[in-house]
Write a protein that holds these residues in place. Structure first.
Motif, PDB file in Angstrom:
ATOM      1  N   LYS A   1       0.871  -1.302   0.082  1.00  0.00           N
ATOM      2  CA  LYS A   1      -0.080  -0.057   0.009  1.00  0.00           C
ATOM      3  C   LYS A   1       0.851   0.980   0.045  1.00  0.00           C
ATOM      4  CE  LYS A   1      -3.890   1.947   2.498  1.00  0.00           C
ATOM      5  NZ  LYS A   1      -4.730   1.859   3.573  1.00  0.00           N
ATOM      6  N   GLU A   2       2.107   1.236   0.738  1.00  0.00           N
ATOM      7  CA  GLU A   2       2.650   2.432   0.879  1.00  0.00           C
ATOM      8  C   GLU A   2       3.681   2.630   0.005  1.00  0.00           C
ATOM      9  OE1 GLU A   2       4.168   2.451   4.786  1.00  0.00           O
ATOM     10  OE2 GLU A   2       2.416   2.692   5.879  1.00  0.00           O
ATOM     11  N   ARG A   3       4.623   1.541  -0.715  1.00  0.00           N
ATOM     12  CA  ARG A   3       5.159   1.381  -1.783  1.00  0.00           C
ATOM     13  C   ARG A   3       5.049   0.907  -3.027  1.00  0.00           C
ATOM     14  NH1 ARG A   3      10.430   2.648   0.874  1.00  0.00           N
ATOM     15  NH2 ARG A   3      11.204   2.520  -1.400  1.00  0.00           N
ATOM     16  N   ARG A   4       3.744   0.432  -3.146  1.00  0.00           N
ATOM     17  CA  ARG A   4       3.575  -0.258  -4.337  1.00  0.00           C
ATOM     18  C   ARG A   4       4.319  -1.589  -4.440  1.00  0.00           C
ATOM     19  NH1 ARG A   4      -0.357   2.661  -7.068  1.00  0.00           N
ATOM     20  NH2 ARG A   4      -0.701   4.915  -6.552  1.00  0.00           N
ATOM     21  N   ALA A   5       4.683  -2.155  -3.461  1.00  0.00           N
ATOM     22  CA  ALA A   5       5.593  -3.391  -3.702  1.00  0.00           C
ATOM     23  C   ALA A   5       4.451  -4.533  -4.328  1.00  0.00           C
ATOM     24  CB  ALA A   5       6.250  -3.848  -2.424  1.00  0.00           C
ATOM     25  N   ASP A   6       5.333  -5.303  -5.057  1.00  0.00           N
ATOM     26  CA  ASP A   6       4.593  -6.497  -5.578  1.00  0.00           C
ATOM     27  C   ASP A   6       4.450  -7.642  -4.715  1.00  0.00           C
ATOM     28  OD1 ASP A   6       2.605  -7.730  -7.392  1.00  0.00           O
ATOM     29  OD2 ASP A   6       3.984  -7.748  -9.102  1.00  0.00           O
ATOM     30  N   LEU A   7       4.004  -7.748  -3.406  1.00  0.00           N
ATOM     31  CA  LEU A   7       3.871  -8.599  -2.645  1.00  0.00           C
ATOM     32  C   LEU A   7       2.701  -9.672  -2.838  1.00  0.00           C
ATOM     33  CD1 LEU A   7       6.115  -6.867  -1.483  1.00  0.00           C
ATOM     34  CD2 LEU A   7       5.432  -7.604   0.772  1.00  0.00           C
ATOM     35  N   LEU A   8       1.444  -8.882  -2.847  1.00  0.00           N
ATOM     36  CA  LEU A   8       0.124  -9.638  -2.997  1.00  0.00           C
ATOM     37  C   LEU A   8       0.140 -10.464  -4.112  1.00  0.00           C
ATOM     38  CD1 LEU A   8      -2.043  -6.459  -2.363  1.00  0.00           C
ATOM     39  CD2 LEU A   8      -1.072  -8.002  -0.686  1.00  0.00           C
ATOM     40  N   GLY A   9      -0.144 -11.946  -3.772  1.00  0.00           N
ATOM     41  CA  GLY A   9      -0.324 -12.973  -4.709  1.00  0.00           C
ATOM     42  C   GLY A   9       1.246 -13.734  -4.806  1.00  0.00           C
ATOM     43  N   ALA A  10       2.313 -13.394  -4.273  1.00  0.00           N
ATOM     44  CA  ALA A  10       3.309 -13.859  -4.374  1.00  0.00           C
ATOM     45  C   ALA A  10       3.410 -15.107  -3.350  1.00  0.00           C
ATOM     46  CB  ALA A  10       4.599 -13.253  -4.197  1.00  0.00           C
ATOM     47  N   HIS A  11       3.673 -16.275  -3.953  1.00  0.00           N
ATOM     48  CA  HIS A  11       3.534 -17.457  -3.014  1.00  0.00           C
ATOM     49  C   HIS A  11       4.397 -17.403  -1.656  1.00  0.00           C
ATOM     50  CE1 HIS A  11       7.093 -19.053  -5.180  1.00  0.00           C
ATOM     51  NE2 HIS A  11       7.381 -19.657  -3.902  1.00  0.00           N
ATOM     52  N   THR A  12       5.523 -16.792  -1.589  1.00  0.00           N
ATOM     53  CA  THR A  12       6.446 -16.693  -0.697  1.00  0.00           C
ATOM     54  C   THR A  12       5.962 -15.681   0.393  1.00  0.00           C
ATOM     55  OG1 THR A  12       7.796 -15.004  -1.754  1.00  0.00           O
ATOM     56  CG2 THR A  12       8.659 -17.388  -1.699  1.00  0.00           C
ATOM     57  N   TYR A  13       4.815 -14.811  -0.031  1.00  0.00           N
ATOM     58  CA  TYR A  13       4.397 -13.813   0.825  1.00  0.00           C
ATOM     59  C   TYR A  13       3.543 -14.495   1.746  1.00  0.00           C
ATOM     60  CZ  TYR A  13       2.249  -9.565   2.600  1.00  0.00           C
ATOM     61  OH  TYR A  13       1.730  -8.379   3.411  1.00  0.00           O
ATOM     62  N   LYS A  14       2.774 -15.509   1.231  1.00  0.00           N
ATOM     63  CA  LYS A  14       1.910 -16.178   1.978  1.00  0.00           C
ATOM     64  C   LYS A  14       2.776 -17.119   3.136  1.00  0.00           C
ATOM     65  CE  LYS A  14      -1.801 -19.718   1.939  1.00  0.00           C
ATOM     66  NZ  LYS A  14      -1.143 -20.251   2.922  1.00  0.00           N
ATOM     67  N   LEU A  15       3.844 -17.795   2.524  1.00  0.00           N
ATOM     68  CA  LEU A  15       4.509 -18.321   3.479  1.00  0.00           C
ATOM     69  C   LEU A  15       5.156 -17.485   4.488  1.00  0.00           C
ATOM     70  CD1 LEU A  15       6.916 -20.338   1.042  1.00  0.00           C
ATOM     71  CD2 LEU A  15       5.109 -21.266   2.394  1.00  0.00           C
ATOM     72  N   PHE A  16       5.528 -16.291   4.407  1.00  0.00           N
ATOM     73  CA  PHE A  16       5.907 -15.277   5.417  1.00  0.00           C
ATOM     74  C   PHE A  16       4.950 -15.014   6.365  1.00  0.00           C
ATOM     75  CE2 PHE A  16       5.859 -10.768   6.511  1.00  0.00           C
ATOM     76  CZ  PHE A  16       7.086 -10.875   7.578  1.00  0.00           C
ATOM     77  N   VAL A  17       3.537 -14.716   5.846  1.00  0.00           N
ATOM     78  CA  VAL A  17       2.534 -14.326   6.729  1.00  0.00           C
ATOM     79  C   VAL A  17       2.186 -15.724   7.603  1.00  0.00           C
ATOM     80  CG1 VAL A  17       0.160 -13.913   6.821  1.00  0.00           C
ATOM     81  CG2 VAL A  17       1.672 -12.606   5.201  1.00  0.00           C
ATOM     82  N   ASP A  18       2.092 -16.904   7.071  1.00  0.00           N
ATOM     83  CA  ASP A  18       2.036 -18.106   7.908  1.00  0.00           C
ATOM     84  C   ASP A  18       3.055 -18.180   8.820  1.00  0.00           C
ATOM     85  OD1 ASP A  18      -0.152 -18.718   6.455  1.00  0.00           O
ATOM     86  OD2 ASP A  18       0.654 -20.096   5.005  1.00  0.00           O
ATOM     87  N   ARG A  19       4.195 -17.951   8.566  1.00  0.00           N
ATOM     88  CA  ARG A  19       5.290 -17.969   9.753  1.00  0.00           C
ATOM     89  C   ARG A  19       5.221 -17.173  10.748  1.00  0.00           C
ATOM     90  NH1 ARG A  19      11.691 -19.136   8.463  1.00  0.00           N
ATOM     91  NH2 ARG A  19      12.232 -19.266  10.588  1.00  0.00           N
ATOM     92  N   VAL A  20       4.946 -16.000  10.369  1.00  0.00           N
ATOM     93  CA  VAL A  20       4.431 -14.953  11.304  1.00  0.00           C
ATOM     94  C   VAL A  20       3.442 -15.432  12.454  1.00  0.00           C
ATOM     95  CG1 VAL A  20       3.636 -12.444  11.650  1.00  0.00           C
ATOM     96  CG2 VAL A  20       5.256 -13.172  10.038  1.00  0.00           C
ATOM     97  N   ARG A  21       2.515 -16.069  11.891  1.00  0.00           N
ATOM     98  CA  ARG A  21       1.146 -16.339  12.603  1.00  0.00           C
ATOM     99  C   ARG A  21       1.610 -17.671  13.478  1.00  0.00           C
ATOM    100  NH1 ARG A  21      -3.882 -15.124  11.324  1.00  0.00           N
ATOM    101  NH2 ARG A  21      -3.413 -14.623   9.017  1.00  0.00           N
ATOM    102  N   ASP A  22       2.447 -18.632  12.886  1.00  0.00           N
ATOM    103  CA  ASP A  22       2.842 -19.685  13.641  1.00  0.00           C
ATOM    104  C   ASP A  22       3.716 -19.317  14.803  1.00  0.00           C
ATOM    105  OD1 ASP A  22       1.363 -21.408  12.114  1.00  0.00           O
ATOM    106  OD2 ASP A  22       3.329 -21.916  10.767  1.00  0.00           O
TER     107      ASP A  22
END
Length: 434
Positions: free
Chosen positions: A388-409
């Motif tokens: 949102k702030e820097r228009r980085a293309d994270l949304l939809g990248a499979h490693t971004y989901k891996l990162f979020v899952d790891r943060v949650r775990d």
């Protein structure tokens, strides 16, 4: 090394061999009886016999100088046994010069120890030769003089191993250069003591240190750029910290200012890896290293980054360099915990600049996940806000989901807080399902 004037009976226990103990036992008996002249004479006899034994030991082990000296002594004894008076005069000359011979040819002791032993020899002559004194006035040494000579004899000679000087240095270098030399400092200390540094002379400690520093920097030396040399330097610091620090600062400063650019990385690595090395070098040497951190090629700088980060004065230059690393360079140093804080800032910037899923996947895989243990809830917030702030293309990248899952775990933040953060930054699809 520093010694106290301990009880002579306790000193006797420090003799290495039973022969040495027997040599000095007579001197101790004379001392206890108040026969101080006899104590000094017996002490000199103990020193001479012990030095001759050491020469013979070294001769058997193959030391060339010792072999030559042992051959001379054997010749003189043979002449004496055959009634040749020349043998007696030569043997007396051998004894007269034995201290200088053992200092110069075998490096058994340094100059100060030589002076102490020369005083013993001079006092022995005054005690044993009445003609040296005024008629009717025999020399009367004090108890303190006799005690000091016994102390010096034990500390400088009788307690020392038969290998000092060049022979000892060669053996110690061979031990250190071996691929089986311990990697831990504690074990290296034990190995060095076993190799001849149990109670080393100051001269031997300085010689070993010089051999380690300059051997590490000399291409044709057996210690050239070997990690064992660094471990041995740190172990030597544990054995004799005062003497090592005094010598290390001088030798490293000399090396820093003398070596060319082609070998500067090696001396730079020593400063980064050896205990207190940075504190001990002079200011011009520090300035040259700071400049190296600023402009050195990445391949030269990266091997020592972990150690460099422990030096407070170099941290600003190091952080500046890290902020300019590309992805490949940053991935090469994230393994060092000492620079994790600096690496995080550059990793977030690389992720913010990501313009494709491929790039996002590469950044997260190579630098974000390796830094995961160093991340905080605040860091997670910074990353999640990047689309949102820097228009980085994270949304939809499979490693971004891996990162979020790891943060949650890992429970880096409350689940509801993480879900709100994701929702507010375009990642509703990653919100945990009820």
């Amino acid at each position: 090394m520093q010694e106290t004037l301990a009880d002579i009976e306790a000193l006797t226990l420090r003799c290495r061999s039973d022969q040495s103990k027997s040599y000095i036992a007579e001197a101790n008996q004379c001392y206890r009886a108040g026969a101080y002249r006899a104590a000094i004479v017996s002490t000199w006899v103990a020193v001479v016999f012990d030095l001759i034994d050491k020469i013979r030991d070294l001769s058997v082990s193959g030391d060339a100088n010792a072999i030559a000296l042992e051959h001379k002594l054997t010749t003189y004894i043979g002449q004496i046994n055959s009634g040749n008076q020349q043998g007696t005069s030569k043997a007396l000359e051998f004894e007269r010069n034995i201290l200088a011979t053992c200092r110069d040819k075998l490096q058994f002791f340094d100059q100060q120890q030589f002076v102490d032993l020369e005083r013993l020899r001079e006092d022995r002559h005054r005690c044993a030769h009445p003609s040296f004194q005024q008629v009717g006035v025999p020399y009367r040494p004090s108890a303190e003089q006799a005690r000091l000579h016994i102390r010096n004899a034990v500390v400088h000679v009788l307690s020392q191993p038969p290998v000092q000087g060049r022979a000892a240095l060669a053996g110690i270098k061979t031990t250190i250069a071996s691929q089986y030399f311990p990697a831990s400092v504690d074990k290296a200390v034990a190995e060095l003591r076993k190799a001849g540094l149990v109670s080393p002379t100051d001269a031997l400690v300085r010689s070993v240190l010089d051999a380690l520093v300059f051997g590490f920097l000399t291409p044709d030396d057996e210690l050239y750029e070997k990690d064992q040399a660094v471990t041995a330097l740190n172990a030597l610091h544990e054995i004799s910290p005062g003497l090592v620090e005094e010598r290390l600062g001088l030798q490293l400063s000399k090396a820093i200012n003398d070596v060319g650019d082609d070998r500067f990385l090696s001396v730079f690595y020593l400063v980064a890896s050896v205990t207190r090395a940075w504190d001990l070098i002079d200011q011009p040497s520090k300035a040259r290293i700071e400049r190296f951190v600023e402009v050195a090629p990445y391949d030269d700088l990266s091997p020592a980054i972990g150690a460099l980060a422990d030096i407070d004065e170099l941290r600003p230059e190091l952080q500046t360099r890290i902020r300019g690393f590309n992805l490949d360079e940053l991935a090469g140093v994230v393994e060092f915990p000492q620079v994790h804080d600096a690496c995080k800032g550059r990793a977030f910037e690389l992720l913010a600049e990501s313009g494709s899923w491929d790039r996002t996947n590469a950044v997260i895989t190579r630098v974000i996940l390796p830094l995961f243990e160093a991340l905080t809830a605040e860091d997670v917030t910074t990353i999640v806000r990047l689309p949102k702030e820097r228009r980085a293309d994270l949304l939809g990248a499979h490693t971004y989901k891996l990162f979020v899952d790891r943060v949650r775990d890992a429970e880096l933040m409350e689940g509801s807080e993480l879900d709100d953060l994701l929702t507010n930054n375009g990642a509703e699809y990653l919100v945990a399902q009820a």
